[in-house]
Enzyme design. Structure first.
Site, PDB file in Angstrom:
ATOM      1  N   TYR A 189      31.182   2.718  66.700  1.00 46.98           N
ATOM      2  CA  TYR A 189      30.046   3.638  66.698  1.00 46.98           C
ATOM      3  C   TYR A 189      29.609   3.842  68.147  1.00 46.98           C
ATOM      4  O   TYR A 189      29.439   2.867  68.887  1.00 46.98           O
ATOM      5  CB  TYR A 189      28.887   3.055  65.881  1.00 46.98           C
ATOM      6  CG  TYR A 189      27.687   3.952  65.866  1.00 46.98           C
ATOM      7  CD1 TYR A 189      27.654   5.071  65.043  1.00 46.98           C
ATOM      8  CD2 TYR A 189      26.599   3.715  66.698  1.00 46.98           C
ATOM      9  CE1 TYR A 189      26.563   5.921  65.045  1.00 46.98           C
ATOM     10  CE2 TYR A 189      25.505   4.559  66.703  1.00 46.98           C
ATOM     11  CZ  TYR A 189      25.499   5.663  65.870  1.00 46.98           C
ATOM     12  OH  TYR A 189      24.426   6.510  65.868  1.00 46.98           O
ATOM     13  N   HIS A 204      18.354   9.260  68.565  1.00 43.45           N
ATOM     14  CA  HIS A 204      19.656   9.223  69.228  1.00 43.45           C
ATOM     15  C   HIS A 204      20.505  10.393  68.739  1.00 43.45           C
ATOM     16  O   HIS A 204      20.108  11.112  67.828  1.00 43.45           O
ATOM     17  CB  HIS A 204      20.371   7.912  68.889  1.00 43.45           C
ATOM     18  CG  HIS A 204      20.784   7.863  67.451  1.00 43.45           C
ATOM     19  ND1 HIS A 204      19.895   7.570  66.434  1.00 43.45           N
ATOM     20  CD2 HIS A 204      21.970   8.132  66.856  1.00 43.45           C
ATOM     21  CE1 HIS A 204      20.528   7.637  65.271  1.00 43.45           C
ATOM     22  NE2 HIS A 204      21.794   7.981  65.505  1.00 43.45           N
ATOM     23  N   THR A 216      24.571  10.698  67.453  1.00 42.68           N
ATOM     24  CA  THR A 216      25.853  10.042  67.233  1.00 42.68           C
ATOM     25  C   THR A 216      26.937  10.840  67.944  1.00 42.68           C
ATOM     26  O   THR A 216      26.994  12.060  67.815  1.00 42.68           O
ATOM     27  CB  THR A 216      26.157   9.940  65.726  1.00 42.68           C
ATOM     28  OG1 THR A 216      25.148   9.121  65.118  1.00 42.68           O
ATOM     29  CG2 THR A 216      27.529   9.345  65.464  1.00 42.68           C
ATOM     30  N   HIS A 261      23.522  16.713  67.256  1.00 46.53           N
ATOM     31  CA  HIS A 261      22.171  16.855  66.708  1.00 46.53           C
ATOM     32  C   HIS A 261      21.365  15.580  66.940  1.00 46.53           C
ATOM     33  O   HIS A 261      21.915  14.531  67.261  1.00 46.53           O
ATOM     34  CB  HIS A 261      22.222  17.166  65.208  1.00 46.53           C
ATOM     35  CG  HIS A 261      22.749  16.021  64.394  1.00 46.53           C
ATOM     36  ND1 HIS A 261      24.096  15.761  64.257  1.00 46.53           N
ATOM     37  CD2 HIS A 261      22.113  15.047  63.687  1.00 46.53           C
ATOM     38  CE1 HIS A 261      24.261  14.687  63.504  1.00 46.53           C
ATOM     39  NE2 HIS A 261      23.070  14.229  63.146  1.00 46.53           N
ATOM     40  N   THR A 312      18.494  13.582  64.613  1.00 42.83           N
ATOM     41  CA  THR A 312      17.813  13.549  63.317  1.00 42.83           C
ATOM     42  C   THR A 312      16.325  13.318  63.552  1.00 42.83           C
ATOM     43  O   THR A 312      15.935  12.367  64.215  1.00 42.83           O
ATOM     44  CB  THR A 312      18.404  12.452  62.418  1.00 42.83           C
ATOM     45  OG1 THR A 312      19.808  12.692  62.259  1.00 42.83           O
ATOM     46  CG2 THR A 312      17.727  12.433  61.053  1.00 42.83           C
ATOM     47  N   TRP A 370      24.765   1.326  57.578  1.00 45.20           N
ATOM     48  CA  TRP A 370      23.696   1.659  58.526  1.00 45.20           C
ATOM     49  C   TRP A 370      22.444   2.186  57.834  1.00 45.20           C
ATOM     50  O   TRP A 370      21.343   1.971  58.315  1.00 45.20           O
ATOM     51  CB  TRP A 370      24.188   2.685  59.549  1.00 45.20           C
ATOM     52  CG  TRP A 370      24.586   3.990  58.929  1.00 45.20           C
ATOM     53  CD1 TRP A 370      25.817   4.343  58.462  1.00 45.20           C
ATOM     54  CD2 TRP A 370      23.743   5.111  58.674  1.00 45.20           C
ATOM     55  NE1 TRP A 370      25.792   5.605  57.926  1.00 45.20           N
ATOM     56  CE2 TRP A 370      24.527   6.103  58.046  1.00 45.20           C
ATOM     57  CE3 TRP A 370      22.395   5.378  58.905  1.00 45.20           C
ATOM     58  CZ2 TRP A 370      24.012   7.342  57.660  1.00 45.20           C
ATOM     59  CZ3 TRP A 370      21.887   6.619  58.518  1.00 45.20           C
ATOM     60  CH2 TRP A 370      22.693   7.578  57.906  1.00 45.20           C
TER      61      TRP A 370
END
Length: 153
Positions: free
Chosen positions: A12, A44, A46, A113, A115, A148
């Protein structure tokens, strides 16, 4: 060289943002009255969610990665997410780098993006563009956690 067990655990990678960017994201969440807002420390993007470990080198340096974004509501399991979709060549490039060195990806496309909420209920948001200066603070990497979502409870 990675061992079989290391390769099997996955990778990740995410981008964390500057304090000014986090201030702007929090202000946007408040202005939009976003229910269940993602807390500041968890904001954050990803970059890589790979089911195999790859030798990804995190980037260093702090610089602008986007100047605006638009809102979208995505259906993800039982809760609709509110995301700020970023027009970020940098994040797309970093994702492509991960793929080029063997990372997997569970979706058809990669959409950079942030979130804003993991559950906005039935609320709808206009798809207008929001000017927001998105400045990278750092990238980080860790072994992939398939569970997660449990951390959100």
């Amino acid at each position: 060289m990675l061992t079989f067990d290391e390769a099997a655990e996955g990778l990740y990678v995410a981008a964390k943002y500057s304090e000014l960017t986090l201030d702007a994201i929090e202000m946007l969440q408040r202005e939009l009255k976003v229910p269940n807002p993602v807390p500041r420390e968890k904001i954050h993007s990803t970059i890589c969610y790979s089911r195999v470990m790859v030798p990804y080198s995190v980037a260093s340096g702090s610089f602008e990665v986007a100047t605006s974004g638009h809102l979208e509501v995505w259906n993800h399991g039982s809760s609709p997410l509110l995301v700020l979709v970023l027009d970020s060549d940098y994040l797309r490039c970093r994702h492509q780098y991960a793929r080029a060195i063997g990372a997997t990806h569970d979706f058809q496309d990669y959409t950079p993006h942030i979130t804003l909420s993991y559950n906005v209920g039935v609320l709808k948001y206009p798809k207008e563009k929001y000017p927001i200066r998105v400045v990278l603070d750092r990238e980080y990497k860790e072994p992939l956690k398939l569970d997660w979502a449990d951390d959100l409870k």
